[in-house]
Design a protein around this motif. Structure first.
Motif, PDB file in Angstrom:
ATOM      1  N   ILE A  76     -14.501  -2.723  -1.605  1.00 22.40           N
ATOM      2  CA  ILE A  76     -13.232  -3.433  -1.813  1.00 22.40           C
ATOM      3  C   ILE A  76     -13.359  -4.842  -1.241  1.00 22.40           C
ATOM      4  O   ILE A  76     -13.795  -5.004  -0.083  1.00 22.40           O
ATOM      5  CB  ILE A  76     -12.067  -2.687  -1.120  1.00 22.40           C
ATOM      6  CG1 ILE A  76     -11.864  -1.298  -1.738  1.00 22.40           C
ATOM      7  CG2 ILE A  76     -10.778  -3.472  -1.200  1.00 22.40           C
ATOM      8  CD1 ILE A  76     -10.887  -0.420  -0.995  1.00 22.40           C
ATOM      9  N   PRO A  77     -12.986  -5.887  -1.987  1.00 24.79           N
ATOM     10  CA  PRO A  77     -13.070  -7.251  -1.435  1.00 24.79           C
ATOM     11  C   PRO A  77     -12.035  -7.463  -0.326  1.00 24.79           C
ATOM     12  O   PRO A  77     -10.914  -6.949  -0.408  1.00 24.79           O
ATOM     13  CB  PRO A  77     -12.785  -8.140  -2.641  1.00 24.79           C
ATOM     14  CG  PRO A  77     -12.017  -7.288  -3.588  1.00 24.79           C
ATOM     15  CD  PRO A  77     -12.490  -5.886  -3.371  1.00 24.79           C
ATOM     16  N   LYS A  78     -12.414  -8.214   0.707  1.00 24.41           N
ATOM     17  CA  LYS A  78     -11.487  -8.523   1.810  1.00 24.41           C
ATOM     18  C   LYS A  78     -10.670  -9.766   1.485  1.00 24.41           C
ATOM     19  O   LYS A  78     -11.033 -10.558   0.614  1.00 24.41           O
ATOM     20  CB  LYS A  78     -12.277  -8.742   3.105  1.00 24.41           C
ATOM     21  CG  LYS A  78     -12.767  -7.441   3.718  1.00 24.41           C
ATOM     22  CD  LYS A  78     -13.759  -7.654   4.809  1.00 24.41           C
ATOM     23  CE  LYS A  78     -13.133  -7.907   6.153  1.00 24.41           C
ATOM     24  NZ  LYS A  78     -14.121  -7.823   7.241  1.00 24.41           N
ATOM     25  N   ASP A  79      -9.556  -9.933   2.209  1.00 22.22           N
ATOM     26  CA  ASP A  79      -8.659 -11.091   2.054  1.00 22.22           C
ATOM     27  C   ASP A  79      -8.132 -11.216   0.623  1.00 22.22           C
ATOM     28  O   ASP A  79      -7.942 -12.326   0.111  1.00 22.22           O
ATOM     29  CB  ASP A  79      -9.357 -12.389   2.479  1.00 22.22           C
ATOM     30  CG  ASP A  79      -9.878 -12.323   3.903  1.00 22.22           C
ATOM     31  OD1 ASP A  79      -9.366 -11.478   4.672  1.00 22.22           O
ATOM     32  OD2 ASP A  79     -10.791 -13.075   4.256  1.00 22.22           O
ATOM     33  N   LYS A  80      -7.937 -10.062  -0.023  1.00 17.74           N
ATOM     34  CA  LYS A  80      -7.418 -10.037  -1.392  1.00 17.74           C
ATOM     35  C   LYS A  80      -6.253  -9.057  -1.475  1.00 17.74           C
ATOM     36  O   LYS A  80      -6.079  -8.199  -0.613  1.00 17.74           O
ATOM     37  CB  LYS A  80      -8.494  -9.590  -2.394  1.00 17.74           C
ATOM     38  CG  LYS A  80      -9.742 -10.467  -2.442  1.00 17.74           C
ATOM     39  CD  LYS A  80      -9.464 -11.820  -3.071  1.00 17.74           C
ATOM     40  CE  LYS A  80     -10.738 -12.660  -3.150  1.00 17.74           C
ATOM     41  NZ  LYS A  80     -10.441 -14.026  -3.599  1.00 17.74           N
ATOM     42  N   ASN A 129      -5.341 -12.224   5.249  1.00 19.47           N
ATOM     43  CA  ASN A 129      -5.248 -10.780   5.461  1.00 19.47           C
ATOM     44  C   ASN A 129      -5.691 -10.022   4.220  1.00 19.47           C
ATOM     45  O   ASN A 129      -5.627 -10.542   3.102  1.00 19.47           O
ATOM     46  CB  ASN A 129      -3.799 -10.381   5.779  1.00 19.47           C
ATOM     47  CG  ASN A 129      -3.293 -11.017   7.059  1.00 19.47           C
ATOM     48  OD1 ASN A 129      -3.886 -10.826   8.110  1.00 19.47           O
ATOM     49  ND2 ASN A 129      -2.230 -11.793   6.962  1.00 19.47           N
ATOM     50  N   SER A 130      -6.125  -8.772   4.429  1.00 17.73           N
ATOM     51  CA  SER A 130      -6.462  -7.886   3.307  1.00 17.73           C
ATOM     52  C   SER A 130      -5.268  -6.976   3.059  1.00 17.73           C
ATOM     53  O   SER A 130      -4.782  -6.338   3.991  1.00 17.73           O
ATOM     54  CB  SER A 130      -7.681  -7.031   3.646  1.00 17.73           C
ATOM     55  OG  SER A 130      -8.774  -7.857   3.973  1.00 17.73           O
ATOM     56  N   LEU A 131      -4.798  -6.922   1.819  1.00 13.92           N
ATOM     57  CA  LEU A 131      -3.660  -6.053   1.491  1.00 13.92           C
ATOM     58  C   LEU A 131      -4.123  -4.917   0.591  1.00 13.92           C
ATOM     59  O   LEU A 131      -4.646  -5.167  -0.498  1.00 13.92           O
ATOM     60  CB  LEU A 131      -2.552  -6.849   0.795  1.00 13.92           C
ATOM     61  CG  LEU A 131      -1.539  -7.476   1.750  1.00 13.92           C
ATOM     62  CD1 LEU A 131      -2.094  -8.763   2.321  1.00 13.92           C
ATOM     63  CD2 LEU A 131      -0.232  -7.762   1.047  1.00 13.92           C
ATOM     64  N   ILE A 132      -3.965  -3.682   1.070  1.00 16.55           N
ATOM     65  CA  ILE A 132      -4.273  -2.494   0.271  1.00 16.55           C
ATOM     66  C   ILE A 132      -2.922  -1.878  -0.097  1.00 16.55           C
ATOM     67  O   ILE A 132      -2.209  -1.376   0.768  1.00 16.55           O
ATOM     68  CB  ILE A 132      -5.108  -1.464   1.074  1.00 16.55           C
ATOM     69  CG1 ILE A 132      -6.292  -2.132   1.786  1.00 16.55           C
ATOM     70  CG2 ILE A 132      -5.539  -0.316   0.178  1.00 16.55           C
ATOM     71  CD1 ILE A 132      -7.392  -2.622   0.910  1.00 16.55           C
ATOM     72  N   VAL A 133      -2.554  -1.947  -1.379  1.00 16.98           N
ATOM     73  CA  VAL A 133      -1.220  -1.506  -1.812  1.00 16.98           C
ATOM     74  C   VAL A 133      -1.338  -0.327  -2.765  1.00 16.98           C
ATOM     75  O   VAL A 133      -1.998  -0.426  -3.799  1.00 16.98           O
ATOM     76  CB  VAL A 133      -0.454  -2.662  -2.506  1.00 16.98           C
ATOM     77  CG1 VAL A 133       0.960  -2.237  -2.877  1.00 16.98           C
ATOM     78  CG2 VAL A 133      -0.423  -3.896  -1.630  1.00 16.98           C
ATOM     79  N   VAL A 134      -0.740   0.805  -2.391  1.00 13.45           N
ATOM     80  CA  VAL A 134      -0.643   1.953  -3.304  1.00 13.45           C
ATOM     81  C   VAL A 134       0.571   1.684  -4.192  1.00 13.45           C
ATOM     82  O   VAL A 134       1.689   1.559  -3.694  1.00 13.45           O
ATOM     83  CB  VAL A 134      -0.470   3.276  -2.523  1.00 13.45           C
ATOM     84  CG1 VAL A 134      -0.245   4.436  -3.480  1.00 13.45           C
ATOM     85  CG2 VAL A 134      -1.678   3.543  -1.641  1.00 13.45           C
ATOM     86  N   GLU A 135       0.366   1.537  -5.495  1.00 18.15           N
ATOM     87  CA  GLU A 135       1.469   1.079  -6.349  1.00 18.15           C
ATOM     88  C   GLU A 135       1.274   1.528  -7.794  1.00 18.15           C
ATOM     89  O   GLU A 135       0.145   1.709  -8.257  1.00 18.15           O
ATOM     90  CB  GLU A 135       1.537  -0.465  -6.273  1.00 18.15           C
ATOM     91  CG  GLU A 135       2.724  -1.102  -6.945  1.00 18.15           C
ATOM     92  CD  GLU A 135       4.059  -0.599  -6.431  1.00 18.15           C
ATOM     93  OE1 GLU A 135       4.516   0.435  -6.963  1.00 18.15           O
ATOM     94  OE2 GLU A 135       4.645  -1.221  -5.533  1.00 18.15           O
ATOM     95  N   MET A 167      -5.778  -5.849   8.145  1.00 19.04           N
ATOM     96  CA  MET A 167      -5.705  -5.063   6.910  1.00 19.04           C
ATOM     97  C   MET A 167      -4.355  -4.343   6.879  1.00 19.04           C
ATOM     98  O   MET A 167      -4.090  -3.481   7.704  1.00 19.04           O
ATOM     99  CB  MET A 167      -6.842  -4.045   6.855  1.00 19.04           C
ATOM    100  CG  MET A 167      -6.812  -3.203   5.571  1.00 19.04           C
ATOM    101  SD  MET A 167      -8.167  -2.013   5.472  1.00 19.04           S
ATOM    102  CE  MET A 167      -7.612  -0.776   6.642  1.00 19.04           C
ATOM    103  N   TYR A 168      -3.506  -4.754   5.946  1.00 25.50           N
ATOM    104  CA  TYR A 168      -2.202  -4.110   5.777  1.00 25.50           C
ATOM    105  C   TYR A 168      -2.312  -3.051   4.683  1.00 25.50           C
ATOM    106  O   TYR A 168      -2.850  -3.314   3.601  1.00 25.50           O
ATOM    107  CB  TYR A 168      -1.138  -5.129   5.364  1.00 25.50           C
ATOM    108  CG  TYR A 168      -0.735  -6.085   6.461  1.00 25.50           C
ATOM    109  CD1 TYR A 168       0.120  -5.681   7.473  1.00 25.50           C
ATOM    110  CD2 TYR A 168      -1.211  -7.396   6.481  1.00 25.50           C
ATOM    111  CE1 TYR A 168       0.502  -6.548   8.474  1.00 25.50           C
ATOM    112  CE2 TYR A 168      -0.834  -8.278   7.483  1.00 25.50           C
ATOM    113  CZ  TYR A 168       0.022  -7.846   8.478  1.00 25.50           C
ATOM    114  OH  TYR A 168       0.398  -8.702   9.474  1.00 25.50           O
ATOM    115  N   VAL A 169      -1.811  -1.842   4.970  1.00 22.89           N
ATOM    116  CA  VAL A 169      -1.801  -0.769   3.968  1.00 22.89           C
ATOM    117  C   VAL A 169      -0.343  -0.457   3.651  1.00 22.89           C
ATOM    118  O   VAL A 169       0.429  -0.087   4.541  1.00 22.89           O
ATOM    119  CB  VAL A 169      -2.529   0.487   4.493  1.00 22.89           C
ATOM    120  CG1 VAL A 169      -2.643   1.528   3.388  1.00 22.89           C
ATOM    121  CG2 VAL A 169      -3.915   0.136   5.012  1.00 22.89           C
ATOM    122  N   LEU A 170       0.043  -0.648   2.385  1.00 19.38           N
ATOM    123  CA  LEU A 170       1.442  -0.476   1.975  1.00 19.38           C
ATOM    124  C   LEU A 170       1.570   0.640   0.957  1.00 19.38           C
ATOM    125  O   LEU A 170       0.669   0.860   0.140  1.00 19.38           O
ATOM    126  CB  LEU A 170       1.993  -1.775   1.357  1.00 19.38           C
ATOM    127  CG  LEU A 170       2.145  -2.968   2.288  1.00 19.38           C
ATOM    128  CD1 LEU A 170       0.892  -3.825   2.253  1.00 19.38           C
ATOM    129  CD2 LEU A 170       3.333  -3.817   1.889  1.00 19.38           C
TER     130      LEU A 170
END
Length: 946
Positions: free
Chosen positions: A23-27, A535-541, A505-508
């Motif tokens: 997974i790419p960071k800061d994306k 920041n890296s955003l990992i969003v379950v959506e 790393m934010y996980v939403l």
């Protein structure tokens, strides 16, 4: 290795199939896929869990003992992991003291602002309160009646923790003889042993006087001494009268109203200094509710208008004798009685009545005033004979707005302080967008501007962040336990934006829940802003627009549960669209879509009508709900949808049909409720609270399976009944693990470990029970089957097969029959409830209510859910849904759109009709977004049917 990627190797948590992923960071990375495909297992249970665990491991062993132990996720390695912060939907506070203002910490800054630049205004005469001089204090004391005995007290300690030994030494050195400690008088020579962790108050007795002209000079000196000892504060204990409070700071010169020390805690409803003394800062009090005591005011007293006394022979006799003595007709509808008569029935009479009633202990003859039904309920609730009685009487109690503070939560002193003519409660009652405008427009003197500038900056910044994530309709005073999961998550998101952290790393988890399409752009812009900070955003959506705006998209699949757990596609949204293996890609590209019904149902011609709905922001509206149709209530966030459906319609129907005691929101009348038999609320709450509950027990199919096993020849020979095949009772279950299948091993300083039971090896049953088989499978093997497998296995048993087929129909064929209910997601639990409803023989007169059922559902899951809901409507039932999802809205037979805005700007019916009719209404935001989707998908549906 480059440090711009997060590299996951061998992830096997839950249903993940040993996946490798970069997974790419800061994306902005969106993880999507079917419900149950492993999205949360990857984002939360693997990435976030490992990031948090590593951070905790870096702390000292002393700090770690307060944080608990973190389990290591089942993964070979994760490289390039940043510190992780989770912003999920499970963090809503259930504390009634928690508000939007306290959660976002805006309240802290408001309290500081009011304490530093607020102006106290006397609530009695509107006079600006200013500091009192010694002369003013002496004049007020001298105005007391002559010969009044008084004590001048210097409050040196006010409700502070500690032993305060230095204070007592200082008092002794100063030559004073007496002190009052926690309300009790003591000689200074005594030994004081105060508890260190309790709050204490200490007053020095400076002087004891009798008011007369000759004491003025001595009084002047004593007042100065008292003020000097306690930094400008003094109390005068008037013997036989009320305590007088004085301050060199703020007191009304006309009536003597004193505000006290202007400090932030004065404006906190969570502190005793600021809280309303009657409701303790809650704004509401538990009291007997007349509407619950007399739910139907058209009934007469003889017909049982008084609900608490309806079934009691004792109280019915007492009421009849009281009505005869007090000349109150029992054959007249309650609402036709005079106000005086109603007051006597509810609150009692002062006139004594002779009673001759039969109670539990025989005949009772008394002469006493009639108690009144509300006073009776209050007494039996406050001083119950048993817990059962308290619970019964509690049904007639409700939280009513506090009469002292009128719901503002603060005491008189706090509410007397104004900034730009508003007290702190009035400012908190403004919606976020109006509060932002208010604080941008405030004007202060030159000196006050210097003080207020840094405070206002923090307030305006935080309000702007809330506005930017689509929460402009909320008020700061809104209780946190009334927020939806999506709203609570976006509040935390706004707080994180304000923190300006970088390298996190934010996980939403589905931040778009409860958000109208109109506000989605603001949310996506906020997410991008966090990304741009580094920041890296990992969003379950699952939201279409969020996926298209993502920098990187990961699609999980191919199915759900044991059929999922693989990465089906990854890359930019454009790359995923072109990937033939990606189900999400097919929906994004338009190859797959949710069809539109080309004909809308006419319904059965009957309606349920709510008139005069005016709870919260509803503007006295009348709404018709046509029966026999698929109805959707839509509108922008905060427009009043949940208030109308959940607080008014659902509660009013439950009250009329089920005699439910929960009080509905404010409305005038409800008509047409006799056209339905049952109201069924299908929400996303868990189907069971314990691991023993599972889909088989919830849908009652397990009873049929146990009966089938009990009918086998082997079971009959052994004399086994169906109870033998239950893991909840002694007999057939394994007693080593009590039917749990696992045993908890406590590891002291390490996390608890759960291991399969050595005796039954996780099967839950003892060996004798497992020897009974049906078609070569024992009961434990049946529970370990997926519902798809079980449906095929029991195809020759119609009763069992029909129940299992309904679970398959709602898309839960991948779930195991014996899977613990606590492991099911909210969406899975909701569909399991739908399956249980589908099993029942329908009368065609049920009214189903669902609040945002698409939460956690992929577009393909929504397609399947809609088929099930349409099936319920085809049987003649009515289905009502609160929803923002356009795929659901376009499938409605009837649409009720509220708005036009959220908060104060909402609460009106903007449009009603079929989706095609609402799409033509220019004032409807829902219509604007629905129109292009409806045109595109109608065309695709027509082409598909050719």
């Amino acid at each position: 290795m480059a440090n711009d990627k997060i590299v996951i190797r061998g992830a096997r948590e839950h249903n993940l199939k040993d996946i490798n992923l970069t997974i790419p960071k800061d994306k902005l990375v969106v993880i999507t896929g079917l419900s149950g495909s492993g999205k949360s297992s990857l984002a939360f249970d693997t990435l976030y869990a490992e990031g948090r665990r590593r951070y905790v491991q870096s702390l000292s062993s002393y700090a770690r003992q307060f944080l608990g132990q973190m389990d290591k996720p089942d993964v070979d390695s994760i490289d390039g992991l940043n510190p992780a912060i989770s912003i999920d939907q499970k963090t809503t506070s259930h504390n009634p003291r928690s508000t939007v203002g306290t959660v976002t910490e805006i309240n802290d800054y408001l309290r500081l602002l009011w304490a530093r630049v607020g102006h106290p205004i006397c609530p009695n005469d509107g006079t600006l309160i200013e500091r009192q001089s010694v002369d003013q204090m002496v004049d007020r004391i001298m105005a007391l009646p002559e010969r009044t005995k008084i004590q001048l007290l210097a409050p040196v300690v006010r409700a502070k923790r500690g032993e305060h030994k230095e204070v007592f030494k200082r008092v002794q050195r100063a030559g004073y003889v007496r002190v009052i400690v926690d309300g009790e008088m003591h000689e200074i020579g005594e030994e004081f042993n105060l508890e260190k962790n309790k709050r204490h108050s200490i007053d020095i007795v400076v002087d004891r006087l009798i008011v007369k002209d000759s004491i003025k000079s001595r009084l002047f000196d004593s007042v100065e001494a008292a003020l000097r000892l306690s930094d400008g504060y003094m109390n005068v204990d008037v013997i036989g009268g009320e305590m007088m409070n004085f301050s060199e700071y703020y007191a009304c010169p006309k009536c003597g109203f004193t505000v006290g020390e202007m400090e932030p805690r004065l404006f906190s409803f969570n502190a005793p200094f600021g809280a309303c003394p009657d409701c303790d800062g809650l704004g509401v009090k538990l009291a007997v509710d007349e509407d619950l005591v007399v739910p139907d005011k058209s009934l007469t007293l003889a017909e049982g208008a008084l609900a608490p006394w309806k079934t009691s022979k004792y109280y019915s006799e007492m009421l009849e004798q009281a009505c005869t003595a007090l000349k109150i007709p029992m054959d007249k509808p309650f609402n036709k009685l005079t106000k005086r008569q109603r007051d006597i029935v509810l609150h009692g009479s002062t006139k004594s009545v002779k009673f001759h009633v039969t109670g539990d202990f025989g005949v009772n003859d008394t002469t006493q005033p009639f108690e009144g039904v509300m006073a009776n309920v209050e007494r039996r609730y406050r001083r119950p004979m048993s817990k059962f009685m308290r619970d019964v009487m509690g049904k007639y109690m409700t939280e009513l707005t506090c009469a002292t503070c009128h719901g503002k939560r603060l005491n008189k002193k706090a509410l007397a302080v104004k900034v730009m003519g508003k007290d702190i409660a009035e400012a908190s009652d403004l919606s976020i967008n109006k509060a932002l405008a208010f604080f941008k427009s405030v004007k202060f003197s030159e000196q006050e501007t210097v003080i207020a500038k840094p405070i206002l900056k923090e307030v305006k910044d935080r309000l702007s962040f809330l506005d930017s994530v689509g929460l402009d309709y909320l008020t700061l005073s809104r209780s946190a336990n009334t927020l939806s999961g999506g709203e609570a998550q976006r509040i935390r998101l706004a707080t994180q934006i304000g923190s300006n952290l970088s390298g996190v790393m934010y996980v939403l988890d589905e931040p778009s829940i409860g958000l109208h399409q109109r506000d989605n752009d603001r949310l996506i812009a906020s997410l991008k802003r966090m990304r741009d900070l580094g920041n890296s955003l990992i969003v379950v959506e699952h939201d279409d627009e969020t996926m298209r705006q993502a920098d990187y998209l990961v699609d999980m699949g191919p199915g759900a549960g044991i059929y999922g757990g693989k990465v089906m596609a990854q890359g930019t949204p454009e790359e995923v669209e072109k990937n033939p293996n990606s189900l999400t890609g097919q929906y994004l590209s338009g190859k797959k879509f949710v069809p539109v019904p080309l004909k809308r149902r006419k319904g059965n011609g009957k309606f349920i009508t709510i008139t005069g709905a005016q709870e919260n922001n509803l503007k006295n509206i009348d709404v018709k709900f046509p029966l026999g149709k698929f109805i959707v209530v839509s509108g922008v966030s905060g427009s009043g949808k949940s208030t109308l459906v959940n607080m008014i319609l659902k509660r009013a129907l439950a009250q009329k049909l089920n005699n439910n005691s929960t009080k509905p929101g404010k409305y005038k009348s409800i008509k047409g409720y006799k056209n339905i038999e049952k109201i069924i609320d299908i929400d996303q709450s868990p189907i069971g609270r314990t691991p023993r509950s599972n889909p088989a027990t919830y849908t009652s199919v397990f009873d049929d399976i146990r009966t089938l096993f009990a009918q086998t020849n082997e079971a009959k020979m052994r004399g086994y009944t169906k109870a033998r095949f239950s893991f909840n009772v002694k007999g057939g279950r394994c007693e080593a693990c009590h039917g749990d299948g696992i045993i908890k091993i406590e590891m002291n300083f390490l996390p608890d470990v759960y291991v399969p039971c050595e005796v039954c090896h996780g099967s839950r049953y003892n060996s004798e029970t497992l020897e009974v088989t049906y078609r070569g499978k024992n009961i434990a093997q049946v529970l370990n089957m997926t519902i798809n497998e079980a449906c095929k296995f029991f195809e020759n048993i119609p009763k069992i097969q029909r129940k299992l087929q309904t679970i398959v129909d709602v898309g839960l064929g991948y779930v195991k029959l014996g899977q613990s209910a606590t492991t099911l997601s909210g969406g899975e639990a909701q569909r399991m409830k739908l399956a249980a409803e589908l099993q029942k023989l329908s009368t065609g007169k049920n009214f189903y209510i669902l609040d945002e059922p698409t939460t956690g559902l992929h577009t393909d899951d929504i397609k399947r859910l809609l088929k099930v809901l349409q099936r319920l409507v085809d049987e003649g039932n009515t289905v009502l849904i609160i929803e923002h999802n356009l795929d659901v809205i376009k499938n409605a037979d009837w649409l009720i759109d509220l708005g036009p805005e959220g908060g104060d700007g909402g609460g009106q019916v903007v449009a009603t009709g079929t989706p095609e009719e609402v799409a033509q209404v220019k004032e409807s935001y829902t219509g604007q977004y629905l129109k292009p989707v409806l045109e595109r998908d109608t065309k695709l549906t027509e082409e598909a049917q050719k």
